[in-house]
Scaffold this active site. Structure first.
Site, PDB file in Angstrom:
ATOM      1  N   ASP A 188      -0.140   4.912   1.430  1.00  0.00           N
ATOM      2  CA  ASP A 188      -0.294   5.749   2.625  1.00  0.00           C
ATOM      3  C   ASP A 188      -0.060   4.946   3.896  1.00  0.00           C
ATOM      4  O   ASP A 188      -0.655   3.889   4.100  1.00  0.00           O
ATOM      5  CB  ASP A 188      -1.692   6.368   2.666  1.00  0.00           C
ATOM      6  CG  ASP A 188      -1.921   7.335   1.516  1.00  0.00           C
ATOM      7  OD1 ASP A 188      -1.205   8.344   1.453  1.00  0.00           O
ATOM      8  OD2 ASP A 188      -2.791   7.059   0.668  1.00  0.00           O
TER       9      ASP A 188
ATOM     10  N   ASP B  65      -1.542  -0.787   5.972  1.00  0.00           N
ATOM     11  CA  ASP B  65      -1.809  -0.328   7.337  1.00  0.00           C
ATOM     12  C   ASP B  65      -3.250  -0.527   7.762  1.00  0.00           C
ATOM     13  O   ASP B  65      -3.549  -0.552   8.955  1.00  0.00           O
ATOM     14  CB  ASP B  65      -1.459   1.157   7.463  1.00  0.00           C
ATOM     15  CG  ASP B  65      -2.455   2.033   6.725  1.00  0.00           C
ATOM     16  OD1 ASP B  65      -3.173   2.816   7.380  1.00  0.00           O
ATOM     17  OD2 ASP B  65      -2.533   1.931   5.487  1.00  0.00           O
TER      18      ASP B  65
ATOM     19  N   ASP C  11       0.860  -1.170   0.000  1.00  0.00           N
ATOM     20  CA  ASP C  11       0.000   0.000   0.000  1.00  0.00           C
ATOM     21  C   ASP C  11       0.908   1.235   0.000  1.00  0.00           C
ATOM     22  O   ASP C  11       2.124   1.120   0.195  1.00  0.00           O
ATOM     23  CB  ASP C  11      -0.906  -0.030   1.236  1.00  0.00           C
ATOM     24  CG  ASP C  11      -1.891   1.122   1.273  1.00  0.00           C
ATOM     25  OD1 ASP C  11      -2.313   1.577   0.194  1.00  0.00           O
ATOM     26  OD2 ASP C  11      -2.234   1.574   2.378  1.00  0.00           O
TER      27      ASP C  11
END
Length: 622
Positions: free
Chosen positions: A179, A454, A177
């Site tokens: 961010d 996250d 990912d």
């Protein structure tokens, strides 16, 4: 065993003969475990006696001494906070400057149980006075592993923890990912998003202008909470979806109100859970929790009538607008040094994976112009040469549950092209699509993919459940909580006290056998409250309102249970990968909160003298 533990075994029963000195207490102004310096000249029974056999009291202790242990565990904050008494549980506002050794109860007619309690009391006292200083974890899991990069010892915060077996040698693709995974943000970004959402509420939704004076509070909430859409409460859930505690604005809800709200039980029925609770599982949701609490608290204190459900919807929409409108992204790119934390090892990690035959994928919900600028900053202008596949605007978790075709994005202009995509060019940029299409085009099996992100529910849950993809969660709170723990003597003392109490609780129940008397039940209830009190003290060090994101009272939190279920691996940062081989085999290790059952403190409570006798014989021989 450390040499200073040997004195535990001087008496026939292995118990200390001198009584507990209740005047000494924990003084923690600088995160140091200290005792009164003016007591060093006479310790415990060496203190002079007054007439009648009573020992002289210390005037300094009288001036500084808090109330008794039983009363100090539940102090009232003020008349303005009636809900701070949480039933029989310790409140979250705890005086960390002064704290007594717990005075454990006794059984009226079971000497074997009292013997265990006495050993437990003595063990806790010796930790309290620092006469013993046992490690919190056995040597095999203290994080002393060698860095591949520079050969230096690294701390436990840099470790990768495993919930299940993962063999990187069987992984062909490592996906990331963007961010809070490849790129981490500073705390200033949360504050900026808060200000943007606050402005939206005031200027576009016509909320009171007084809200403009509020500021983001990073210490209030934690990740893993849930919003009750009906009441507007911020709730912390246990692994079984019990509402352990809740806040209405900045005020904690009492047990009585919780039970009354949820029809006599703190558990929300499954048929209402999805309708009523909205999880706050990623780091961006911290802003939602803080802003919602501030708005609700303002309405409550000013007496302005409001509909909780509508306020929740407005706050979530205001925070979401900062993302959807691109305001947050433009603010970040205007000052990347302020908002993006530079990862010094990231490029080396990516290059090492690629050089060792791993294919790299980047799959992000953010748009290309934003991802490109950030990756140029943290990796370099040639960052796309490291990745076989770059997918932006992926709309996870729909990326895993729907089957949509890819569209190509012009890396030069950002324009979306209209041609059909039957193959993915290395270094190309694509949008929309789905994991099913990605696996088909690249002829890759999901079991040969490791994806790191996250957000549990946006990044990992469906990937693992539907396609067997190995998952890794980036949980920055692992490092943050461990650093707080390492810097707090209070946390360490509370941790060890809880550890000893829980073990004695198990031993006592074994002594009580199958049938229980009323006295047994009373004693167990008292011990359970004591364990809960010390557990809350631990949590208070981490966060004064909600505690650790991994704990809910005496059980694991809903967030921690979900992470254990859906994440094969977890780590505090993507940069932790630099300490591991690209062929590493990870085995389940119990996680960063695991506690050993074979340490000297517990052996002392059991009364096993064999180890210390053997060590003393070895010393005599040498």
């Amino acid at each position: 065993l450390p040499p200073n533990l040997r004195q535990l075994y001087q008496s026939p029963l292995g118990l200390r003969s001198r009584p507990l000195n209740r005047a000494r207490f924990l003084h923690n102004p600088s995160s140091q475990l200290l005792t009164h310096r003016h007591h060093r000249k006479f310790r415990n029974n060496d203190r002079p006696l007054e007439k009648g056999g009573m020992r002289k009291s210390c005037t300094k202790c009288q001036a500084m001494s808090p109330p008794s242990a039983s009363s100090s565990s539940h102090p009232d904050q003020s008349s303005e906070h009636p809900d701070q008494h949480h039933g029989n549980k310790a409140i979250r506002t705890i005086d960390l400057d002064t704290l007594f050794v717990p005075e454990l109860p006794s059984h009226p007619n079971n000497d074997r149980v009292n013997k265990i309690l006495q050993r437990c009391q003595n063990a806790i006292e010796m930790v309290y006075t620092k006469e013993v200083d046992p490690p919190l974890k056995p040597p095999s899991s203290r994080g002393k592993f060698q860095s591949i990069e520079d050969g230096k010892e690294k701390s436990l915060e840099n470790k990768i923890f495993a919930n299940s077996y993962v063999n990187l040698g069987n992984i062909d693709v490592v996906g990331f990912d963007y961010d809070y995974t490849l790129v981490s943000y500073s705390e200033e970004l949360q504050s900026t998003i808060y200000d943007m959402a606050k402005t939206t509420l005031v200027e576009k939704m016509r909320y009171p202008t007084n809200l403009a004076q509020f500021e983001y509070d990073p210490t209030f909430a934690i990740r893993g909470l849930a919003v009750d859409m009906e009441t507007g409460w911020l709730c912390q859930l246990s692994y079984s979806s019990d509402v352990v505690l809740a806040y209405n604005g900045r005020q904690r809800i009492s047990d009585e109100v919780l039970l009354d709200t949820y029809s006599g039980t703190s558990t929300i029925p499954p048929n209402l859970r999805n309708q009523r609770l909205r999880p706050l599982n990623d780091l961006f949701s911290m802003v939602e929790a803080c802003l919602l609490a501030d708005v609700v608290d303002f309405f409550v204190k000013t007496g302005i009538p409001f509909n909780p459900k509508l306020v929740v919807e407005d706050v979530l929409k205001a925070v979401g607008s900062a993302h959807v409108s691109g305001s947050m992204h433009r603010a970040v790119l205007q000052d990347v040094d302020k908002y993006i934390e530079f990862p010094p090892h990231l490029r080396n990690i990516l290059e090492r994976f690629k050089n060792n035959g791993k294919k790299l994928w980047l799959v992000s919900n953010s748009q290309f112009w934003y991802v490109d600028a950030g990756m140029r900053h943290v990796v370099g202008d040639d960052w796309r040469e490291l990745f076989e596949v770059v997918v932006v605007g992926a709309s996870k978790p729909g990326f895993y549950t729907e089957n949509s075709p890819f569209r190509e994005v012009s890396a030069r202009t950002g324009r979306i092209k209209f041609k059909s995509i039957e193959s993915l060019e290395e270094g190309g940029v694509y949008t929309q699509g789905s994991i099913q299409e990605l696996l088909r085009i690249t002829k890759t099996s999901g079991s040969r993919v490791l994806y790191l992100g996250d957000s549990l529910f946006a990044d990992l849950v469906e990937a693992r459940r539907l396609y067997g993809i190995a998952t890794g969660a980036i949980i920055s709170e692992v490092r943050q909580e461990m650093e707080k723990q390492k810097g707090s003597a209070m946390w360490r003392y509370a941790r060890l006290t809880t550890h000893v109490l829980q073990h004695s609780f198990r031993l006592i129940q074994e002594e009580m056998g199958l049938s229980r008397t009323e006295e047994d039940t009373i004693l167990l209830d008292k011990l359970e409250r004591e364990v809960s009190r010390w557990r809350h003290i631990q949590e208070h060090v981490i966060n004064a309102n909600f505690g650790s994101i991994f704990r809910s009272d005496l059980t694991v939190s809903k967030f921690a249970a979900s992470m254990k279920r859906h994440a094969d691996l977890y780590m505090s940062s993507i940069q932790n990968l630099r300490f591991y081989s690209t062929e590493q085999r990870f085995y389940p290790d119990g996680g960063h909160e695991s506690v050993p059952f074979n340490d000297p403190l517990l052996d002392f409570i059991i009364g096993d003298d064999s180890a210390i006798i053997a060590e003393q014989q070895d010393d005599d021989h040498r």
